[in-house]
Design a protein around this motif. Structure first.
Motif, mmCIF file in Angstrom:
data_model
loop_
_atom_site.group_PDB
_atom_site.id
_atom_site.type_symbol
_atom_site.label_atom_id
_atom_site.label_comp_id
_atom_site.label_asym_id
_atom_site.label_seq_id
_atom_site.Cartn_x
_atom_site.Cartn_y
_atom_site.Cartn_z
ATOM 1 N N GLY A 188 -6.125 18.174 4.405
ATOM 2 C CA GLY A 188 -5.880 16.964 5.180
ATOM 3 C C GLY A 188 -5.106 15.915 4.407
ATOM 4 N N PHE A 189 -4.200 15.200 5.088
ATOM 5 C CA PHE A 189 -3.417 14.099 4.499
ATOM 6 C C PHE A 189 -2.610 14.541 3.284
ATOM 7 C CE2 PHE A 189 -7.395 11.918 6.078
ATOM 8 C CZ PHE A 189 -6.826 11.450 7.257
ATOM 9 N N ARG A 190 -2.133 15.787 3.292
ATOM 10 C CA ARG A 190 -1.368 16.277 2.150
ATOM 11 C C ARG A 190 -0.073 16.915 2.614
ATOM 12 N NH1 ARG A 190 -4.935 19.761 -1.924
ATOM 13 N NH2 ARG A 190 -3.104 19.353 -3.220
ATOM 14 N N ASN A 191 0.967 16.771 1.794
ATOM 15 C CA ASN A 191 2.253 17.379 2.087
ATOM 16 C C ASN A 191 2.124 18.901 2.030
ATOM 17 O OD1 ASN A 191 5.010 17.499 2.622
ATOM 18 N ND2 ASN A 191 5.530 17.550 0.447
ATOM 19 N N LYS A 192 2.742 19.575 2.974
ATOM 20 C CA LYS A 192 2.760 21.045 3.077
ATOM 21 C C LYS A 192 1.409 21.638 3.485
ATOM 22 C CE LYS A 192 6.403 21.675 -0.415
ATOM 23 N NZ LYS A 192 6.770 22.388 -1.668
ATOM 24 N N LYS A 193 0.460 20.785 3.817
ATOM 25 C CA LYS A 193 -0.848 21.260 4.271
ATOM 26 C C LYS A 193 -1.122 20.683 5.659
ATOM 27 C CE LYS A 193 -2.696 22.917 0.161
ATOM 28 N NZ LYS A 193 -3.658 23.982 -0.116
ATOM 29 N N LEU A 203 -5.917 17.503 -7.262
ATOM 30 C CA LEU A 203 -6.643 17.703 -6.012
ATOM 31 C C LEU A 203 -6.857 19.203 -5.810
ATOM 32 C CD1 LEU A 203 -4.845 15.203 -3.591
ATOM 33 C CD2 LEU A 203 -6.990 14.867 -4.830
ATOM 34 N N PHE A 204 -8.070 19.583 -5.434
ATOM 35 C CA PHE A 204 -8.360 20.993 -5.186
ATOM 36 C C PHE A 204 -7.541 21.502 -4.006
ATOM 37 C CE2 PHE A 204 -12.303 19.966 -7.512
ATOM 38 C CZ PHE A 204 -12.335 21.040 -8.393
ATOM 39 N N GLU A 205 -7.114 22.760 -4.102
ATOM 40 C CA GLU A 205 -6.299 23.354 -3.047
ATOM 41 C C GLU A 205 -7.079 23.568 -1.757
ATOM 42 O OE1 GLU A 205 -2.968 23.948 -3.003
ATOM 43 O OE2 GLU A 205 -3.083 22.772 -4.851
ATOM 44 N N LEU A 250 -9.645 11.190 -0.054
ATOM 45 C CA LEU A 250 -9.434 12.522 -0.631
ATOM 46 C C LEU A 250 -9.932 12.576 -2.069
ATOM 47 C CD1 LEU A 250 -5.917 13.717 0.625
ATOM 48 C CD2 LEU A 250 -8.167 13.993 1.674
ATOM 49 N N VAL A 251 -9.710 11.499 -2.814
ATOM 50 C CA VAL A 251 -10.199 11.451 -4.188
ATOM 51 C C VAL A 251 -11.724 11.484 -4.205
ATOM 52 C CG1 VAL A 251 -10.383 9.999 -6.247
ATOM 53 C CG2 VAL A 251 -8.172 10.279 -5.112
ATOM 54 N N PHE A 252 -12.339 10.738 -3.289
ATOM 55 C CA PHE A 252 -13.800 10.661 -3.287
ATOM 56 C C PHE A 252 -14.436 12.001 -2.969
ATOM 57 C CE2 PHE A 252 -17.969 9.840 -1.464
ATOM 58 C CZ PHE A 252 -18.520 9.014 -2.432
ATOM 59 N N GLU A 259 0.825 -1.208 0.000
ATOM 60 C CA GLU A 259 0.000 0.000 0.000
ATOM 61 C C GLU A 259 0.862 1.262 0.000
ATOM 62 O OE1 GLU A 259 -3.317 0.259 2.811
ATOM 63 O OE2 GLU A 259 -3.163 -1.913 3.068
ATOM 64 N N LYS A 260 1.954 1.252 0.780
ATOM 65 C CA LYS A 260 2.854 2.411 0.831
ATOM 66 C C LYS A 260 3.419 2.722 -0.544
ATOM 67 C CE LYS A 260 4.447 1.780 5.633
ATOM 68 N NZ LYS A 260 4.193 3.100 6.221
ATOM 69 N N ILE A 261 3.800 1.683 -1.273
ATOM 70 C CA ILE A 261 4.383 1.879 -2.603
ATOM 71 C C ILE A 261 3.341 2.442 -3.560
ATOM 72 C CG2 ILE A 261 5.430 0.690 -4.573
ATOM 73 C CD1 ILE A 261 6.662 -1.286 -2.544
ATOM 74 N N ILE A 262 2.133 1.884 -3.520
ATOM 75 C CA ILE A 262 1.059 2.366 -4.395
ATOM 76 C C ILE A 262 0.673 3.793 -4.024
ATOM 77 C CG2 ILE A 262 -1.352 2.002 -5.074
ATOM 78 C CD1 ILE A 262 -0.876 -1.004 -4.646
ATOM 79 N N LYS A 263 0.574 4.058 -2.721
ATOM 80 C CA LYS A 263 0.221 5.403 -2.268
ATOM 81 C C LYS A 263 1.254 6.424 -2.747
ATOM 82 C CE LYS A 263 0.128 8.362 1.783
ATOM 83 N NZ LYS A 263 0.455 8.492 3.214
ATOM 84 N N GLU A 264 2.519 6.084 -2.660
ATOM 85 C CA GLU A 264 3.574 7.010 -3.083
ATOM 86 C C GLU A 264 3.389 7.433 -4.537
ATOM 87 O OE1 GLU A 264 8.465 7.091 -3.532
ATOM 88 O OE2 GLU A 264 7.507 5.537 -2.316
ATOM 89 N N ASP A 265 3.091 6.468 -5.410
ATOM 90 C CA ASP A 265 2.891 6.787 -6.824
ATOM 91 C C ASP A 265 1.598 7.557 -7.047
ATOM 92 O OD1 ASP A 265 5.226 5.517 -7.303
ATOM 93 O OD2 ASP A 265 4.446 3.981 -8.647
ATOM 94 N N MET A 266 0.547 7.207 -6.305
ATOM 95 C CA MET A 266 -0.726 7.912 -6.456
ATOM 96 C C MET A 266 -0.611 9.372 -6.027
ATOM 97 S SD MET A 266 -3.821 5.328 -5.407
ATOM 98 C CE MET A 266 -4.996 6.664 -5.619
ATOM 99 N N VAL A 267 0.026 9.604 -4.884
ATOM 100 C CA VAL A 267 0.190 10.979 -4.400
ATOM 101 C C VAL A 267 1.037 11.789 -5.368
ATOM 102 C CG1 VAL A 267 1.216 12.389 -2.574
ATOM 103 C CG2 VAL A 267 -0.158 10.391 -1.979
#
Length: 548
Positions: A154-159, A148-150, A257-259, A131-139
């Motif tokens: 939540g759950f985002r880098n720099k946010k 992703l809208f600004e 977040l996608v949903f 899951e970590k590997i897949i998440k890394e590519d998805m993010v």
């Protein structure tokens, strides 16, 4: 008890309507020629993911804990690579990876109500590594292509909670200073993570260009999941999971977040999200503004019906902010009038209709004093080392949390907060007879006001250097001379200090920090990293400014 909790958790699952699935918005990928269809698996990525596992984390149903896996990492690297590649290529997932032991975490309210507990799924660590590997590519794909809208923090880098609240308070303080009252609607979803309909989620993923082996794997990962609740070693029966993304999984937050991403669609008002916490704000100085907010609420409710993500309307609140706010009460969601409140706990910070910070200062002071009292009663030895460590780790975080959002300017509030630290320093053996600043020096502490100033300046440095997910232009206006940046002797990146009528804007983060930032020399603001900036700033504040 375990069976009772499991029955309740399963009762909130969404029964998805497969006959009336709406069309997902694919406008974000139009013209970008982007897609994510496969995941590259190699031993380097597996080793990296294994290395991020925390020691002694509880095992899933396979009973392999993280310490065991880290200890035999070299021996399992090759078989893991083969299994992961096969799983991605075929879309098949070991059944153990789709089973979860659920722990119940109490939130608030009555402990007798199962709805006041959060289900946290403990899944297999081997599945989490993939899951970590897949998440890394998805993010990387979603963020790199700005899909992703600004508004989502939540759950985002720099946010973070801080960036969400800074953007919100900036919007509100500017409006009310212009004489435009603001209405804010706080939205609440019913068990949002547990209610995500799987087929609708897949459609949204495909609309964002995620397909091929990736969508095939995610579809299989969601399908056929089961869970059981374990309390004090007692297990409930297994039960099927028919909706939602597992709380406690690695991939779940990104899928959520996608949903919820297109919640912004057709919304004109200012909208901000932190995972499933959302709020919209609109200036309501005229009828047009009020009608705009009512229309946005109507669109939000339609979105919730179409995508089967239902609002908990009883917990949705409306707040009228501003002295000239006419408190237009006729705001409804799904035909139900929203409850009006004078204050709301917004991501841990109290926001009230007067837009003042006094209640927030009182709240954190009370909590910090409670913890100090607990420390005083619990620990017999009160040496400088012990008290300092306990204060820094258990008390001061309450006083520091999101301080750039609510830093007080009234002396009574400043004194209220400082009184907590004064009490903490007096607890040290042999320090009661010393004055406050001598006690601070002995414990190597600064005043809390100095600490809040430092936090303000650190946040500005992050914004200016792109280390925070906030726009510099939104918060600050660069000072210009003859069309070019001002070349002052002290600071080559100075800002223009604006004039405001009301204290809410005058003492807001983006205005109060300008004078202090402009006073910093170039050797400080041009630091090459955040750690270098901290060191140079501390040296400047201590030796040049003489701040304690």
């Amino acid at each position: 008890m375990a069976d009772m909790f499991n029955e309740y958790f399963s009762s909130v699952f969404t029964k998805e309507n497969l006959n009336n699935i709406p069309k997902a918005d694919n406008s974000l990928v139009n013209g970008k020629n982007c897609s994510l269809e496969n995941i590259v698996i190699n031993q380097g990525r597996i080793a990296k993911a294994l290395g991020t596992l925390k020691i002694n984390k509880a095992a899933g149903v396979d009973e392999l804990n993280s310490s065991f896996l880290k200890g035999c990492a070299n021996g399992i690297m090759t078989p893991l690579e083969l299994i992961f590649k096969k799983s991605i290529d075929t879309g098949e997932i070991p059944s153990d990876w789709k089973q979860a032991n659920v722990s119940v975490i109490f939130k608030k309210g009555s402990k007798k109500e199962p709805g006041n507990y959060r289900p946290v799924s403990l899944t297999c660590h081997l599945g989490k590594i993939l899951e970590k590997i897949i998440k890394e590519d998805m993010v990387k794909y979603l963020e790199g292509n700005k899909l992703l809208f600004e508004s989502q923090h939540g759950f985002r880098n720099k946010k973070s909670c801080l960036t969400n609240l800074l953007e919100f308070t900036k919007y509100v303080s500017d409006r009310i200073d212009e004489g435009k009252p603001v209405d804010v609607v706080y939205l609440d979803f019913q068990k949002a993570f547990d209610k995500v309909p799987h087929e609708r989620l897949i459609i949204k993923l495909e609309a964002l260009g995620i397909g091929g082996n990736v969508i095939k794997w995610i579809r299989e990962w969601l399908r056929g999941r089961t869970q059981r609740v374990i309390i004090n070693g007692e297990e409930s029966k297994w039960i099927r999971v028919t909706s939602g993304v597992p709380q406690g999984s690695v991939l779940g937050p990104v899928l959520f977040l996608v949903f919820i991403n297109d919640l912004d669609s057709n919304i004109v008002s200012k909208i901000l999200k932190f995972a499933d916490d959302a709020k919209i704000a609109q200036a309501v100085h005229n009828v047009a503004g009020r009608n705009m907010l009512r229309e946005d609420l109507s669109n939000l409710y339609k979105w919730s019906e179409d995508w089967q993500m239902i609002f908990n309307i009883e917990k949705c609140k409306i707040m009228h902010i501003g002295n000239k706010n006419n408190s237009f009460d006729n705001y409804a969601l799904g035909g139900k009038i929203l409850e009006q409140v004078n204050e709301e706990n917004d991501l841990g910070v109290i926001i009230n209709d007067k837009f003042k910070v006094g209640k927030q200062c009182a709240k954190v002071s009370k909590k910090a004093n409670q913890v100090l009292g607990l420390i005083y009663r619990t620990f017999t030895c009160k040496s400088k080392k012990i008290v300092t460590q306990l204060y820094k780790s258990l008390v001061r975080p309450h006083l520091d949390y999101c301080s750039p959002v609510w830093r007080p300017h009234l002396q009574k509030d400043i004194n209220m907060l400082e009184k907590v630290q004064r009490r903490a320093t007096r607890m040290v053996e042999g320090y009661r007879g010393l004055d406050y600043f001598s006690r601070l020096k002995g414990m190597k502490l600064t005043t809390l006001e100095t600490r809040r100033l430092r936090a303000d300046l650190l946040e500005v440095f992050k914004i200016v250097n792109g280390l925070e997910g906030l726009s510099e232009e939104y918060f600050f206006e660069k000072r210009h001379v003859n069309g070019g940046a001002c070349g002052t002797r002290r600071n080559s990146h100075s800002f223009f200090k604006k004039r405001f009528r009301l204290d809410a804007a005058k003492y807001s983060f983006s205005n109060r920090v300008v004078k202090e930032w402009n006073g910093l020399p170039n050797r400080v603001i041009q630091a090459e990293s955040i750690n270098a900036f901290k060191g140079k700033l501390d040296d400047y504040m201590k030796h040049v400014r003489g701040l304690k």
